[in-house]
Write an enzyme that holds these catalytic residues in place. Structure first.
Site, short mmCIF file in Angstrom:
data_model
loop_
_atom_site.label_atom_id
_atom_site.label_comp_id
_atom_site.label_asym_id
_atom_site.label_seq_id
_atom_site.Cartn_x
_atom_site.Cartn_y
_atom_site.Cartn_z
N THR A 40 0.58 -1.32 -0.10
CA THR A 40 -0.32 -0.16 0.53
C THR A 40 0.73 1.37 -0.05
OG1 THR A 40 -1.65 -0.81 1.20
CG2 THR A 40 -1.77 1.79 1.61
N HIS A 43 2.14 1.87 -3.24
CA HIS A 43 1.40 2.17 -3.96
C HIS A 43 1.09 4.35 -3.85
CE1 HIS A 43 -0.96 -0.22 -6.58
NE2 HIS A 43 -0.92 -1.48 -5.45
#
Ligand code: NAD
Ligand code: ZN
Length: 342
Positions: A40, A43
Site C-alpha cells: 500500500t 502504491h
C-alpha cells in the site's frame, strides 16, 4: 520529528520534519522503534489510480510498526508508559451497524492508518487506545512489526480448517509466504505455491511449501492435478491479485472445496461462475484486513511459540532514511518483507 510524508499529488514522498500530533484524552503517544513497508505504501509513493482516488496529502504513511508507549491521555486505562505495542491498522468507529455486529474490519466509518490517519513511518505516532496491541515479550521487534500483514494471512488460511488438506497458494509475496508457514504449521498435507518470481518461490520452500511452481515456465494445472490424484486441491488461497491466477485456482479446486481471496485486482475480474463455482459447489471467502482482535491472538500465538518462524521472509532491513531502496526492491519483487529502523 522525522516522518515520511506524502506531500504532493504526484509521484514520490519526502522524509521531512513535522510536528508530533496532539494527544487526546483517550490517545497514546508511541515512539516507533521498527516499521515495515507494505505494498500500500508503494502504491501511495507511485501515486497509482487507487492512491489518487483514496488519499489526500499531506499524510504520514505506514501502518506496520512496533514501538514503546511514551505518554498517555488522561482517560487511557489499559495501556501504560513503557508498554511495547503494535496496532490494528483499521481504526473503526465502534458505533456503526457493522462494528456492533462484530465486523469492525468493515466498519462504515473506517479510517486506515497511514491512509486516512497519520501513520507509522515516523519517529512518533499518536493513536486511540482501542486499536493498540500489547506485544508478547517472546516476539522480537523484527517479527512484531509485521503482525498486521501476518494477520491477513491468518484469516485467509484459517477461514476454514486446512489440516490434512491439499492447499494451493497463489502469489508468494510477503502475505502468501506467511500463509505458507501458517498452512504448514496447521497441518496441511500438501502445499503448492505458484508465483512467477523464482526468488520468492525459493523462500516459499523455506516456509514449508512442498511444491513451488512458476506459472510462466510451465502450465501449473496438470502438475496440480497430478499431485492430487486428479482430485484438485481442497483449498485455494489467492494472494496474487491476478485474474489468470484466480482462474487457475478455480480450475484446480476440487468440487466441494473452498477458496479464500485476499488479493486485490486492478480491474473487474472475469470467472466462469456456472462451471467453476456453482456446479462445483465451492465456498468463496472474501478476506479484508483481519478479524479484530481474534486474528491478533492467533498471530501472537504462532509467533511467540515459534510454531511459525518468519525469518526467511524478512529479507531486508534499512534505516528509515533509505525507505526508497526498500520500495524499489518491492517493485522489482527482489525481496520478502522490508523493515526499517526508525
Ligand atoms: P505482493 O504484491 O508482494 O505479492 C503478490 C505476488 O503475486 C507477487 O510475488 C507476484 O509475483 C505474484 N503474482 C503475480 N502474478 C501471478 C500469477 N499469475 N500467479 C501467481 N502469482 C502471481 O503482495 P502482498 O503484500 O503479499 O499482498 C498480497 C495481495 O493481497 C496483494 O494483491 C495485495 O494488494 C492484497 N492485500 C489485500 C488486503 C486485504 O485487506 N484484502 C490486505 C493486504 C494486501
Ligand atoms: Zn464502525
Amino acid at each position: 520529528m522525522k516522518a515520511i510524508v506524502k506531500t504532493k499529488r504526484t509521484k514520490g514522498m519526502e522524509l521531512i520534519n513535522v510536528p508530533i500530533a496532539q494527544l487526546g484524552l483517550r490517545d497514546v503517544l508511541i515512539k516507533v522503534t521498527l516499521a515495515s513497508i507494505c505494498g500500500t505504501d508503494v502504491h501511495i509513493y507511485d501515486w497509482t489510480h487507487w492512491a489518487r482516488n483514496r488519499l489526500t496529502p499531506p499524510r504520514i504513511i505506514g501502518h506496520e510498526f512496533v514501538g514503546i508507549v511514551e505518554d498517555i491521555g488522561n482517560e487511557v486505562t489499559h495501556v501504560k508508559i513503557g508498554d511495547r505495542v503494535s496496532a490494528e491498522s483499521h481504526i473503526s468507529c465502534g458505533h456503526c451497524y457493522q462494528c456492533r455486529n462484530g465486523y469492525s474490519e468493515v466498519c462504515r466509518n473506517l479510517k486506515l492508518l497511514g491512509v486516512d490517519y497519520d501513520g507509522a513511518l515516523s519517529e512518533y505516532l499518536v493513536l486511540p487506545e482501542h486499536v493498540l496491541w500489547k506485544n508478547d515479550p517472546n516476539i522480537p521487534d523484527k517479527w512484531a512489526t509485521m503482525q498486521e500483514p501476518f494477520g491477513n494471512a491468518i484469516d485467509t488460511v484459517m477461514a476454514e480448517d486446512v489440516s490434512a488438506k491439499t492447499v494451493l497458494i497463489l502469489g508468494a509475496g510477503p502475505i502468501g509466504l506467511f500463509a505458507t508457514g501458517i498452512a504448514r504449521a496447521s497441518g496441511a498435507s500438501l502445499i503448492i505455491v505458484s508465483d512467477p518470481n523464482n526468488y520468492r518461490l525459493a523462500i516459499s520452500k523455506k516456509m514449508g511449501a512442498h511444491m513451488a511452481l512458476n506459472p510462466q515456465k510451465k502450465d501449473i494445472t496438470p502438475l496440480i492435478l497430478e499431485a492430487t490424484n486428479n482430485n484438485g486441491v481442497d483449498v485455494v488461497l489467492e494472494f496474487s491479485g491476478n485474474n489468470q491466477a484466480l482462474n487457475q485456482g478455480l480450475q484446480t479446486i476440487t468440487p466441494g472445496g473452498r477458496i479464500s481471496i485476499l488479493g486485490i485486482y486492478e480491474k473487474r475480474v472475469s470467472i466462469d461462475l456456472n462451471k467453476e463455482v456453482i456446479f462445483k459447489k465451492i465456498r468463496i471467502y472474501g478476506i479484508t484486513g483481519r478479524k479484530v482482535f481474534s486474528s491478533w491472538y492467533k498471530t501472537s500465538s504462532f509467533l511467540s511459540s515459534g510454531i511459525v518462524n518468519p525469518d526467511p521472509i524478512l529479507t531486508h532491513r534499512f534505516p528509515l532514511k533509505n525507505y526508497e531502496r526498500g520500495m524499489k526492491l518491492m517493485r522489482e519483487g527482489k525481496c520478502g518483507k522490508v523493515i526499517l529502523d526508525v
